[in-house]
Write a protein that holds these residues in place. Structure first.
Motif, PDB file in Angstrom:
ATOM      1  N   ASP A  19       0.966  -1.081   0.007  1.00 27.08           N
ATOM      2  CA  ASP A  19      -0.050  -0.068   0.077  1.00 27.08           C
ATOM      3  C   ASP A  19       0.794   1.308   0.014  1.00 27.08           C
ATOM      4  O   ASP A  19       1.778   1.044   0.515  1.00 27.08           O
ATOM      5  CB  ASP A  19      -0.915  -0.115   1.047  1.00 27.08           C
ATOM      6  CG  ASP A  19      -1.983  -1.003   1.212  1.00 27.08           C
ATOM      7  OD1 ASP A  19      -2.273  -1.404  -0.012  1.00 27.08           O
ATOM      8  OD2 ASP A  19      -2.299  -1.581   2.184  1.00 27.08           O
ATOM      9  N   LEU A  20       0.376   2.325  -0.688  1.00 29.23           N
ATOM     10  CA  LEU A  20       0.896   3.563  -0.723  1.00 29.23           C
ATOM     11  C   LEU A  20       1.127   4.168   0.863  1.00 29.23           C
ATOM     12  O   LEU A  20      -0.085   4.387   1.408  1.00 29.23           O
ATOM     13  CB  LEU A  20       0.292   4.456  -1.670  1.00 29.23           C
ATOM     14  CG  LEU A  20       0.744   4.210  -3.117  1.00 29.23           C
ATOM     15  CD1 LEU A  20      -0.244   4.992  -3.909  1.00 29.23           C
ATOM     16  CD2 LEU A  20       2.222   4.564  -3.556  1.00 29.23           C
ATOM     17  N   VAL A  58       1.264   9.862  -0.376  1.00 31.39           N
ATOM     18  CA  VAL A  58       1.975   9.561  -1.568  1.00 31.39           C
ATOM     19  C   VAL A  58       0.971   9.011  -2.356  1.00 31.39           C
ATOM     20  O   VAL A  58       0.076   8.053  -1.893  1.00 31.39           O
ATOM     21  CB  VAL A  58       2.931   8.441  -1.412  1.00 31.39           C
ATOM     22  CG1 VAL A  58       3.689   7.886  -2.464  1.00 31.39           C
ATOM     23  CG2 VAL A  58       4.050   8.850  -0.081  1.00 31.39           C
ATOM     24  N   SER A  82      -0.738   7.715  -6.506  1.00 37.28           N
ATOM     25  CA  SER A  82      -0.417   6.892  -7.780  1.00 37.28           C
ATOM     26  C   SER A  82       0.341   7.648  -8.778  1.00 37.28           C
ATOM     27  O   SER A  82       1.187   7.054  -9.569  1.00 37.28           O
ATOM     28  CB  SER A  82      -1.561   6.485  -8.281  1.00 37.28           C
ATOM     29  OG  SER A  82      -2.182   7.396  -9.249  1.00 37.28           O
ATOM     30  N   VAL A 126       3.782   7.061  -8.266  1.00 36.24           N
ATOM     31  CA  VAL A 126       4.182   5.626  -8.799  1.00 36.24           C
ATOM     32  C   VAL A 126       4.850   5.737 -10.055  1.00 36.24           C
ATOM     33  O   VAL A 126       5.823   5.281 -10.512  1.00 36.24           O
ATOM     34  CB  VAL A 126       2.934   4.673  -8.620  1.00 36.24           C
ATOM     35  CG1 VAL A 126       3.408   3.381  -9.252  1.00 36.24           C
ATOM     36  CG2 VAL A 126       2.615   4.377  -7.043  1.00 36.24           C
ATOM     37  N   GLY A 139      -0.681  -3.726  -4.806  1.00 40.34           N
ATOM     38  CA  GLY A 139      -0.498  -2.095  -5.007  1.00 40.34           C
ATOM     39  C   GLY A 139      -1.750  -1.668  -5.972  1.00 40.34           C
ATOM     40  O   GLY A 139      -2.433  -0.774  -5.971  1.00 40.34           O
ATOM     41  N   LEU A 162       5.585  -0.282  -3.033  1.00 41.04           N
ATOM     42  CA  LEU A 162       4.988   0.969  -2.783  1.00 41.04           C
ATOM     43  C   LEU A 162       5.136   1.486  -1.374  1.00 41.04           C
ATOM     44  O   LEU A 162       4.939   2.615  -1.036  1.00 41.04           O
ATOM     45  CB  LEU A 162       3.222   0.971  -3.195  1.00 41.04           C
ATOM     46  CG  LEU A 162       3.085   0.417  -4.563  1.00 41.04           C
ATOM     47  CD1 LEU A 162       1.561   0.709  -4.952  1.00 41.04           C
ATOM     48  CD2 LEU A 162       3.967   1.193  -5.671  1.00 41.04           C
ATOM     49  N   THR A 163       5.248   0.400  -0.519  1.00 41.58           N
ATOM     50  CA  THR A 163       5.184   1.056   1.048  1.00 41.58           C
ATOM     51  C   THR A 163       6.408   1.936   1.387  1.00 41.58           C
ATOM     52  O   THR A 163       6.219   2.642   2.255  1.00 41.58           O
ATOM     53  CB  THR A 163       5.378  -0.225   1.848  1.00 41.58           C
ATOM     54  OG1 THR A 163       6.695  -1.075   1.599  1.00 41.58           O
ATOM     55  CG2 THR A 163       4.442  -1.268   1.671  1.00 41.58           C
TER      56      THR A 163
END
Lengths: 166, 417
Positions: free
Chosen positions: B166-167, B171, B173, B176, B200, B263-264
């Motif tokens: 998870d973001l 933060v 997308s 990303v 994610g 993403l973490t």
């Protein structure tokens, strides 16, 4: 298909559509866009480009917008062929669709200096620096793409089916 | 045989059992989207003696670039489009009060999973968020496609991006896709299809997926795909759509390359002028004063984007040296953001709320830059001269970073606000 021999305009990587045709001119006729094509990277382009000149560029040439004015204005200004290490895909397709020869050729930008003379055989996908002699091989276009270019664009294929505008 | 998403859709659309990367196919077009470029498309059709399109129901015309027309010439282009829409008898026409084409295509149910869709705008790839194979083409090819209902395609290789975890808070997308562009370059998906998978990707809202699929153009992608999962089905539910084929990835299909992103641990990212691959974490950026902050567009102008910005700006003020512009992606988003108070919070903070449209994002109107000015924008391109002067700079970032920067007066990490 004819071969092209012309003076080289050497351009770098990631030369985008907005540099070729600024967004503020998307509502303008091609003649007006030509006054400004490439001006932010090559201010002398407008005054010095000659019919038959070729563009040799690095990677991702024509990346960005789908604006067809980008290949259109280069063709209208007399550019006979664009050879780049790679192309933005919409520019590549649109160039073929309007009958502007394009060729992807790895490492081509390093083989030319600005103002050199390039000899290009689009059908064989070969590019030669006339002064340097070495022949470089690019990616061959499909027979369908070559036909579209040879015929002067994909609309000519349509006109053949319909007999053109009445 | 296992096929990638691009292979499966192009095989179906060209009437073949299988296709492989490098094959050339002539495929049936499911939908065709035109913006104001339809004026040029119609001119091409006229020149070729074509008076009918292949299927009027499958053509969608959406005016978004010149809303409202900033010049007499732009007004004339729109006038030509209206006349051509009428002449060709096109029922799906959105005349300037609906929003940016890509958002309208999605929220009106014109883009469906498994379809092959072309549009006269490079960010047509946005519809991959729900599993469509969609891409931009030029005016001349669109004329050919509208006349014949078909177009040639080279079957692309596929690049798979595994987004895991998870973001973190603040933060988004956008960070990303900027991180991917920065790490792997603007050509990582050149001529290729991009498939986004992993926990994610699955956890992302449709709005967040649309940001990534929209920006996939900036890493060269021909098509972008997310799976048609429960979240996508929920999005489609309630839209006036008939049947469709949900897109499910075949993990056993051969792909050109695979990349993973955790993403973490992702931080807010910014793409500096003048390429989208010129990326660094906001936290490592030297102090960069801004003169304009642009929130919105088809990249990041959905409700969650405006809400993220409003949450940060509520009770704060846009810096006096900054003009902050808000461009909702559509009238529907605009209305929702009025109803829930989001726009009130932004207006109270000092933002200028504009109508949905493309204006400054392509350097036409409604928020351009003078030389030596800088703008932090949630849009998709930072090319030279993209938003006015070719001596100005555009910095691409998430809505949260845009909002934090608008308050600070320089490009700021939203986690520090």
């Amino acid at each position: 298909m004819e071969q092209f021999q012309g003076r080289v305009w050497l351009l770098g990587d990631n030369l985008d559509t907005d540099v070729i045709c600024p967004g503020r001119l998307l509502d303008a006729p091609i003649e007006e866009i030509a006054e400004h094509a490439l001006e932010s990277v090559r201010p002398e382009f407008r005054a010095e480009v000659r019919p038959g000149d070729v563009i040799v560029a690095g990677g991702n040439f024509g990346c960005g917008s789908s604006r067809e004015q980008a290949p259109q204005v280069l063709k209208a200004m007399g550019i006979s062929c664009v050879v780049a290490e790679s192309f933005g895909r919409i520019f590549f397709r649109s160039a073929i669709a309007i009958g502007l020869p394009v060729l992807a050729c790895k490492d081509v930008a390093g083989a030319f200096a600005d103002g050199d003379t390039a000899s290009i055989d689009v059908e064989k996908a070969s590019v030669t620096n006339v002064a340097g002699g070495a022949v470089m091989s690019g990616e061959r276009l499909s027979p369908e793409m070559l036909e579209i270019i040879t015929r002067g664009g994909i609309l000519e294929l349509l006109k053949e089916k319909t007999g053109g505008a009445q | 045989m296992a096929m990638t998403s691009a292979e499966r859709i192009l095989a179906r659309a060209s009437g073949r059992d299988t296709v492989a990367p490098g094959d050339y196919v002539t495929a049936d077009i499911d939908k065709a989207m035109c913006n104001e470029g339809f004026a040029a498309v119609a001119m091409n059709l006229g020149a070729a003696g074509i008076s009918k399109v292949f299927d009027p129901e499958r053509v969608v015309v959406i005016m978004d670039h010149y809303v409202p027309p900033p010049t007499e010439r732009a007004a004339m282009i729109q006038k030509i489009v209206r006349g051509a829409v009428s002449a060709f008898g096109l029922p799906n026409f959105y005349d300037g009060r609906y929003g940016v084409a890509h958002q309208v295509m999605m929220e009106r149910g014109h883009a469906l999973p498994g379809e092959l869709i072309v549009g006269t705008d490079s960010h047509t790839c946005t519809y991959g968020a729900l599993g469509a194979a969609s891409c931009g083409i030029g005016f001349t090819e669109m004329a050919y496609a509208l006349a014949t209902g078909r177009l040639w395609f080279r079957v692309p290789e596929t690049v798979r991006f595994h987004l895991e975890g998870d973001l973190p808070p603040l933060v988004m997308s956008k960070d990303v896709i900027l991180k991917i562009a920065g790490d792997h370059g603007a050509e990582v998906a050149q001529y290729r299809a991009a498939e986004f998978s992993g926990t994610g990707a699955g956890a992302m809202t449709m709005a967040s997926r649309m940001t990534i699929s929209n920006m996939s153009m900036e890493i060269g992608a021909k098509f972008c795909f997310f799976e048609t999962d429960a979240r996508a089905e929920e999005f489609l539910h309630g839209l006036p759509v008939g049947g469709y084929d949900p897109l499910v990835f075949d993990e056993s299909a051969r792909v050109f390359a695979e990349y993973s992103l955790d993403l973490t641990s992702l931080e807010p990212q910014v793409a500096l002028p003048h390429t989208v691959e010129n990326v660094q974490p906001v936290s490592s950026l030297e102090r960069t004063p801004i003169h304009q902050a642009l929130l919105g567009s088809c990249t990041n102008g959905r409700l969650e984007d405006l809400q993220a910005a409003a949450l940060l700006l509520k009770g704060r003020s846009v810096h006096p040296d900054v003009r902050m512009l808000v461009y909702p992606a559509s009238w529907a988003v605009y209305r929702l953001a009025i109803d829930d108070g989001t726009l009130a919070d932004l207006v109270d903070a000092g933002a200028i709320v504009m109508n949905p449209g493309c204006g400054p994002c392509f350097g036409s109107h409604g928020g351009l830059l003078a030389q030596d000015e800088a703008c932090v924008a949630s849009t998709n391109r930072n090319f030279i001269g993209r938003m006015g002067s070719d001596k100005a700079g555009v910095y691409l970032a998430s809505p949260a970073t845009v909002a934090a920067s608008a308050a600070a007066g320089y490009i700021a990490d939203p986690r520090d606000l």
